[in-house]
Scaffold this motif. Structure first.
Motif, PDB file in Angstrom:
ATOM      1  N   GLN A   1       3.575   2.888 -13.189  1.00  0.00           N
ATOM      2  CA  GLN A   1       4.688   2.260 -12.457  1.00  0.00           C
ATOM      3  C   GLN A   1       5.888   2.023 -13.361  1.00  0.00           C
ATOM      4  O   GLN A   1       6.761   1.185 -13.085  1.00  0.00           O
ATOM      5  CB  GLN A   1       4.208   0.947 -11.834  1.00  0.00           C
ATOM      6  CG  GLN A   1       3.136   1.227 -10.772  1.00  0.00           C
ATOM      7  CD  GLN A   1       2.605  -0.040 -10.141  1.00  0.00           C
ATOM      8  OE1 GLN A   1       3.165  -0.542  -9.186  1.00  0.00           O
ATOM      9  NE2 GLN A   1       1.513  -0.541 -10.708  1.00  0.00           N
TER      10      GLN A   1
ATOM     11  N   ALA B   1       3.613   0.492   0.651  1.00  0.00           N
ATOM     12  CA  ALA B   1       4.758  -0.428   0.668  1.00  0.00           C
ATOM     13  C   ALA B   1       5.701  -0.171  -0.499  1.00  0.00           C
ATOM     14  O   ALA B   1       6.912  -0.342  -0.380  1.00  0.00           O
ATOM     15  CB  ALA B   1       4.259  -1.865   0.634  1.00  0.00           C
ATOM     16  N   THR B   2       5.149   0.242  -1.648  1.00  0.00           N
ATOM     17  CA  THR B   2       6.002   0.416  -2.844  1.00  0.00           C
ATOM     18  C   THR B   2       6.388   1.871  -3.060  1.00  0.00           C
ATOM     19  O   THR B   2       7.038   2.191  -4.047  1.00  0.00           O
ATOM     20  CB  THR B   2       5.261  -0.075  -4.097  1.00  0.00           C
ATOM     21  OG1 THR B   2       4.041   0.663  -4.213  1.00  0.00           O
ATOM     22  CG2 THR B   2       4.957  -1.555  -4.009  1.00  0.00           C
ATOM     23  N   HIS B   3       5.986   2.766  -2.162  1.00  0.00           N
ATOM     24  CA  HIS B   3       6.297   4.207  -2.284  1.00  0.00           C
ATOM     25  C   HIS B   3       5.932   4.720  -3.671  1.00  0.00           C
ATOM     26  O   HIS B   3       6.701   5.409  -4.322  1.00  0.00           O
ATOM     27  CB  HIS B   3       7.788   4.457  -2.011  1.00  0.00           C
ATOM     28  CG  HIS B   3       8.221   3.899  -0.688  1.00  0.00           C
ATOM     29  ND1 HIS B   3       7.807   4.419   0.513  1.00  0.00           N
ATOM     30  CD2 HIS B   3       9.008   2.841  -0.399  1.00  0.00           C
ATOM     31  CE1 HIS B   3       8.326   3.704   1.504  1.00  0.00           C
ATOM     32  NE2 HIS B   3       9.044   2.749   0.982  1.00  0.00           N
ATOM     33  N   THR B   4       4.780   4.343  -4.152  1.00  0.00           N
ATOM     34  CA  THR B   4       4.335   4.762  -5.479  1.00  0.00           C
ATOM     35  C   THR B   4       4.104   6.265  -5.515  1.00  0.00           C
ATOM     36  O   THR B   4       3.585   6.843  -4.548  1.00  0.00           O
ATOM     37  CB  THR B   4       3.013   4.052  -5.837  1.00  0.00           C
ATOM     38  OG1 THR B   4       3.187   2.677  -5.546  1.00  0.00           O
ATOM     39  CG2 THR B   4       2.656   4.237  -7.285  1.00  0.00           C
TER      40      THR B   4
ATOM     41  N   GLY C   1       3.787  -5.864  -5.354  1.00  0.00           N
ATOM     42  CA  GLY C   1       3.240  -4.524  -5.125  1.00  0.00           C
ATOM     43  C   GLY C   1       2.583  -3.984  -6.383  1.00  0.00           C
ATOM     44  O   GLY C   1       1.456  -3.463  -6.358  1.00  0.00           O
ATOM     45  N   MET C   2       3.318  -4.122  -7.513  1.00  0.00           N
ATOM     46  CA  MET C   2       2.781  -3.639  -8.790  1.00  0.00           C
ATOM     47  C   MET C   2       1.477  -4.359  -9.120  1.00  0.00           C
ATOM     48  O   MET C   2       0.490  -3.752  -9.565  1.00  0.00           O
ATOM     49  CB  MET C   2       3.817  -3.887  -9.894  1.00  0.00           C
ATOM     50  CG  MET C   2       3.379  -3.413 -11.265  1.00  0.00           C
ATOM     51  SD  MET C   2       4.497  -3.937 -12.570  1.00  0.00           S
ATOM     52  CE  MET C   2       5.885  -2.864 -12.318  1.00  0.00           C
TER      53      MET C   2
ATOM     54  N   ALA D   1      -0.493  -1.503  -0.530  1.00  0.00           N
ATOM     55  CA  ALA D   1       0.517  -1.704  -1.572  1.00  0.00           C
ATOM     56  C   ALA D   1       1.180  -0.389  -1.961  1.00  0.00           C
ATOM     57  O   ALA D   1       2.398  -0.333  -2.190  1.00  0.00           O
ATOM     58  CB  ALA D   1      -0.135  -2.343  -2.794  1.00  0.00           C
ATOM     59  N   SER D   2       0.406   0.674  -2.052  1.00  0.00           N
ATOM     60  CA  SER D   2       1.009   1.955  -2.477  1.00  0.00           C
ATOM     61  C   SER D   2       1.956   2.485  -1.397  1.00  0.00           C
ATOM     62  O   SER D   2       2.979   3.081  -1.723  1.00  0.00           O
ATOM     63  CB  SER D   2      -0.076   2.971  -2.821  1.00  0.00           C
ATOM     64  OG  SER D   2      -0.670   3.402  -1.653  1.00  0.00           O
TER      65      SER D   2
ATOM     66  N   SER E   1       6.427  -8.439  -9.627  1.00  0.00           N
ATOM     67  CA  SER E   1       6.372  -7.570  -8.448  1.00  0.00           C
ATOM     68  C   SER E   1       4.984  -7.648  -7.792  1.00  0.00           C
ATOM     69  O   SER E   1       3.985  -7.220  -8.391  1.00  0.00           O
ATOM     70  CB  SER E   1       6.660  -6.130  -8.856  1.00  0.00           C
ATOM     71  OG  SER E   1       6.136  -5.251  -7.899  1.00  0.00           O
TER      72      SER E   1
END
Lengths: 491, 490
Positions: free
Chosen positions: A285, A143-146, A249-250, A140-141, A247
């Motif tokens: 986030q 994929a979401t470019h956290t 991802g979040m 997830a991180s 979301s």
């Protein structure tokens, strides 16, 4: 320190940790704003949806548990799910993750498998849960470019995930080497540290044994990821209730961070750490502090209420006594005690899993056996010879057995290509021809592959009463059992 | 490990076979506190004498599936039960030949192991086991063999056995149910227990534990009540590893003890043949042939092998399409073997994969191949001279030898290596003893180099191939070594 006073200390420590996390979570928060957020929240249909997702996750956990014990017990998915939920409910009301013991105790009671094995199953579930959560966090991180600390956490998570996977791989494929390594490395640290390290590694190795079959490992891995995707769905479903975009991802990041965070020992139900880590994940986030805390409280309710109520109902239904079940499981786990076995004092370090049961003959074993044996063997002698073959192959050292399995897979593939049917689907004459082509052909490695099944099956056949009958021979005659005392014979 | 230790055993012995039983009995007789850990089970008489598949499941290591890998794989079996391989062997007994002892002294610096040094230990073991010759009329399979030997004019001997009053029930390899074949479970264990030795069956030692150069105990998997298994630490002042020629080096290496351990495995490679005679032999109903041809010793021995219809089928299986019809004539058949001294080298390693198995490797040497070829030629000639109509060797592509001309060619030609089905039941020398530290794992009395209180005392200590059935050598050396230990302790 006695176990009672130790438990008291754990409870006090847990309460302190909970209070600390709660304080850190709310210290800069305007509680009036949080109340306002709740007032304006739209619980319907989101909170029931979140609870439903969580409940579905439990059913998947139940399916996984059923799969894990399928060889030892015929457990229904509903019963398996109830066992899981009782464990969760117990963790929600009891300190020190006592629910894990309750769950193992109830599993043993429902299935009849030994408590030590039930504990091992519980242990492996937690182990693969950890790996699945780390896997989802890292995915997830990326994929979401956290950014920020979540990104750091994901990097550390990736490292831990890699190490955990490597460790699990070691435990699955090199258990003896891992145990030996743990023992040798910990010996200089002293007796207690050595025994603890070896006991821990033994538990991991015991648990990991269920992953030794690649297909089983795949099923358990997939089910575990599905479990935590369901839990992520719960986190997604609460987002719109507070006016946030749903979301995935979040939600996956919040779910992963929260579940890793509640590994910190705290009060029953993880009050404090749950709220802190969940709200911090949203804060990172870009969600406001008040909304993040309000979200954490709602998710915690969706997490806490269904499992606790369902678990309480299941306990009543099954008549589970939490204290007695946990005590039983704790006793089964207890180690580091001296026992005298066969007159020899021994320090018990760990309980071990049940030895594997006698290997059963597969359809392929039976088809192969029939193709090797002389004509005229009854179904009984074919069945007994095939069972003997399966047992003998299972007894081979892993390396040799693996080579045999690969070789036989190639043979079966060749049969499928050559005859356009599976080996088991061929008539007996063609099966005989296929086997003879390899077993007595000109290519040495192919002959070697069939040497073990050929000789094993023939031995079994001609030692079997039905096989001997084909030769007109009788079963081995009755042999007189020793009638003299052993020492008498030599004076 | 600074903590106080409250529960210790003075001497822990790993393994209860020929080496372990002697070690335990001598220690207990000397009043020492001794406990023995045995991986296999302890069986009552009615577990013995069953069919081969059942016996393999009950009494054999890995159900008889312990292949020795190499250019020519060897089928190898050993016992895994109280008494070890002595429960499933034929009980043949030899003293270590003088020539062999002299060679061990010269090549390995083996001290105090001359014929006179060893004699009292052989005397003791022979009395305990009731070593004697067969006291009835020889069975037909033996008589046919004798007839062939006489025809060839070769030297031979009837081999004494640990089977006084043998009833000829042909159950040696399944455990003798009559009690006449005396494995150490019957010959030594009752006395050892009377004298205070404790025995824990179904206890597999995973690892030895060390404090610097002292072995302080073992980590073992033990079966407790209800079939439950636990991992336990067992503390000891001294440890004897007597787990056999493959498991002893595997355990030592798993525990980090590697100095000349498991690197020099030797075996007696064996090639079996079945001989078909015109008359009924009924080898499946009598004890195996009792004679050994010594004419070509020490390089080659010829003798008789265990025979049942199942084992015959196993021997014929390499050429099954051509030979399967011989099964109908099994009553006219008997099995014999060529065994060679074994000039090849092998190694033993603990497997790192999965099940804690032991990997065994042996490369048949060029000398072995020559000896096997010549041995086969001589054995076939002998059997044909005895009246056999054909001889069927366990060699692929050589279904049947029916004339002396066919047989004799192997005196000068080498058998096709890739086509051999070799077996062995004799393995040793994986932890050789002697004073030559550049090639020996332990000193002349089995104390492992670099360790203060760790000993080996089984077939693995024999420095090299004894060229004869090794049980006698194993027991005599075990007694000699443990008495030396007791003397030093006193």
């Amino acid at each position: 320190m006695s176990s009672e006073s130790s438990r008291r200390w754990v409870t006090v420590l847990g309460a302190g940790v909970s209070a600390l996390f709660l304080w850190v979570a709310v210290r800069h928060i305007d509680l009036a704003s949080v109340k306002e957020t709740w007032r304006t929240a739209r619980p319907l249909p989101w909170i029931p949806l979140a609870m439903a997702a969580y409940v579905v996750g439990h059913f998947v956990r139940g399916a996984r548990l059923r799969f894990l014990v399928r060889r030892e017990a015929g457990l229904q998915v509903t019963t398996a799910t109830n066992v899981v939920v009782v464990g969760y409910a117990s963790n929600n009301v009891l300190p020190a993750r006592l629910g894990e013991l309750v769950r193992a105790g109830m599993l043993a009671e429902r299935t009849g498998i030994p408590l030590t094995q039930a504990l091992t199953v519980t242990f492996i579930e937690r182990l693969v849960d950890g790996v699945a959560i780390l896997f989802l966090l890292v995915g997830a991180s990326w994929a979401t470019h956290t950014a920020g600390w979540i990104a750091e956490l994901a990097r550390v998570g990736a490292l831990v995930f890699g190490v955990a996977l490597a460790g699990l791989g070691l435990a699955v494929f090199f258990p003896a080497a891992l145990g030996a390594l743990a023992s040798r490395l910990s010996q200089p640290l002293g007796r207690r540290a050595h025994d603890t390290a070896v006991g821990l590694v033994t538990s991991i190795v015991n648990g990991a044994a269920v992953l030794r079959r690649p297909l089983d490992a795949l099923v358990i891995g997939v089910l575990s990821v599905v479990v935590w995707l369901c839990e992520s769905a719960m986190f997604v479903a609460v987002l719109p209730a507070l006016g946030l975009a749903p979301s995935p991802g979040m939600a996956v990041i919040a779910m992963s961070v929260t579940n890793l965070g509640i590994l910190v020992p705290s009060t029953p139900g993880f009050v404090g750490p749950f709220h802190f880590f969940c709200s911090q994940a949203l804060l990172a986030q870009g969600v406001g502090a008040e909304i993040a805390l309000a979200y954490a409280v709602l998710v915690h309710i969706a997490f806490y209420a269904p499992a606790t109520l369902w678990g309480a109902g299941a306990m009543l239904w099954y008549g589970v006594e939490v204290g007695a079940t946990a005590a039983l499981a704790r006793a089964a786990r207890r180690s580091h005690r001296v026992e005298t076995i066969g007159g020899v004092p021994m320090q018990i370090i760990a309980q071990l899993a049940e030895p594997p049961k006698e290997a059963e003959a597969s359809d392929f074993d039976r088809a192969l056996t029939e193709a090797i044996l002389p004509p005229g063997g009854s179904a009984a002698v074919v069945g007994d010879s095939a069972r003997f073959l399966a047992g003998q192959i299972a007894a081979l050292p892993t390396r040799v057995r693996t080579l045999y399995a690969i070789g036989m897979s190639v043979f079966r593939f060749w049969v499928r290509v050559r005859y356009l049917r599976s080996f088991c689907g061929l008539d007996l004459d063609r099966r005989r021809a296929a086997v003879a082509g390899w077993a007595f052909g000109t290519i040495a490695p192919l002959r070697q592959l069939f040497r073990a099944p050929r000789s094993t099956v023939l031995l079994a056949f001609y030692e079997h009463p039905a096989g001997l009958a084909t030769l007109g021979a009788e079963e081995r005659r009755h042999l007189p059992v020793a009638t003299t005392a052993p020492e008498e014979a030599h004076g | 490990m600074a903590e106080a230790v409250r529960h210790r055993t003075e001497v822990l012995v790993v393994g209860s076979g020929a080496g372990g039983a002697v070690t335990a009995l001598e220690l207990a007789s000397a009043g020492r506190d001794v406990a023995v850990l045995e991986e296999g089970g302890e069986h009552a008489d009615d577990d013995y004498g069953k069919s081969s598949p059942e016996a393999m499941r009950l009494l054999y290591r890995r159900r008889g599936m312990t292949p020795i890998l190499g250019q020519v794989p060897l089928g190898y079996v050993e016992g895994a039960c109280v008494g070890g391989s002595t429960e499933i062997n034929s009980g043949f007994w030899h003293r270590t030949p003088r020539e062999v002892l002299l060679r061990w002294h010269a090549q390995f610096g083996l001290a105090d192991a001359g014929v006179d040094d060893m004699a009292p230990h052989f005397d003791w073991a022979e009395e305990r086991l009731g070593i004697s010759k067969y006291d009835r009329e020889w069975p037909k399979s033996t008589r046919m063999f004798a007839q062939g030997i006489e025809a060839m004019g070769w030297a031979y001997q009837e081999v004494p056995r640990a089977a006084p009053g043998c009833l000829s029930t042909n159950a040696c390899a399944s455990g003798c149910p009559t009690g006449k074949k005396r494995g150490v479970s019957r010959a030594l264990w009752p006395t050892a227990r009377e004298k205070g030795a404790r025995l824990v069956p179904r206890c597999r030692v995973h690892q030895l534990l060390f404090e610097r150069h002292r072995c302080i105990g073992v980590l073992a998997e033990v079966e407790v009540e209800g079939g439950r298994r636990v991992l336990a630490r067992i503390d000891a002042d001294h440890v004897f590893v007597c787990a056999g020629p493959t498991e002893t080096p595997a355990l030592l290496r798993r525990s980090g003890v590697k100095f000349h351990v498991g690197e020099t495995l030797r075996v007696h490679p064996m090639l079996k043949v079945a001989a078909r005679f015109p008359e009924t032999i009924d080898a499946h109903q009598s004890v195996l042939p009792l004679l050994q041809v010594k004419e070509f010793w020490p390089d080659v021995s010829l003798g008789g092998a265990f025979f049942t219809p199942g084992h015959l089928a196993l021997g014929l299986s390499d050429n099954w399409p051509e030979t399967s019809d011989r099964m109908q004539r099994f009553r006219n058949m008997a099995s014999y073997y060529v065994a060679v001294r074994g000039e090849g080298r092998g190694w033993v390693r603990p497997s790192k994969l999965g099940d804690g198995a032991t990997l065994i490797h042996y490369d048949v040497g060029p000398g072995d191949l020559k000896n096997l070829s010549q041995g086969l030629a001589r054995l076939c000639t002998l059997l044909l001279a005895a009246g056999a109509e054909e001889v069927l060797p366990a060699v692929r592509g050589m279904a049947s030898i029916t004339s002396e001309d066919e047989a004799i060619r192997w005196l000068d030609e080498a058998l096709p290596k890739a086509n051999l089905s070799l077996t062995t039941v004799h393995a040793f020398s994986s932890c050789p003893i002697g004073e030559r530290s550049e090639k020996c794992a332990a000193d002349s009395f089995g104390k492992l180099r670099r360790y203060e209180n760790l000993y080996v005392n089984d077939a693995s200590v024999l420095p090299d191939s004894p060229g004869v059935n090794p049980q006698g050598s194993v027991m005599a050396f075990a007694r000699r070594n443990v008495q030396h230990f007791i003397d030093r302790l006193s």
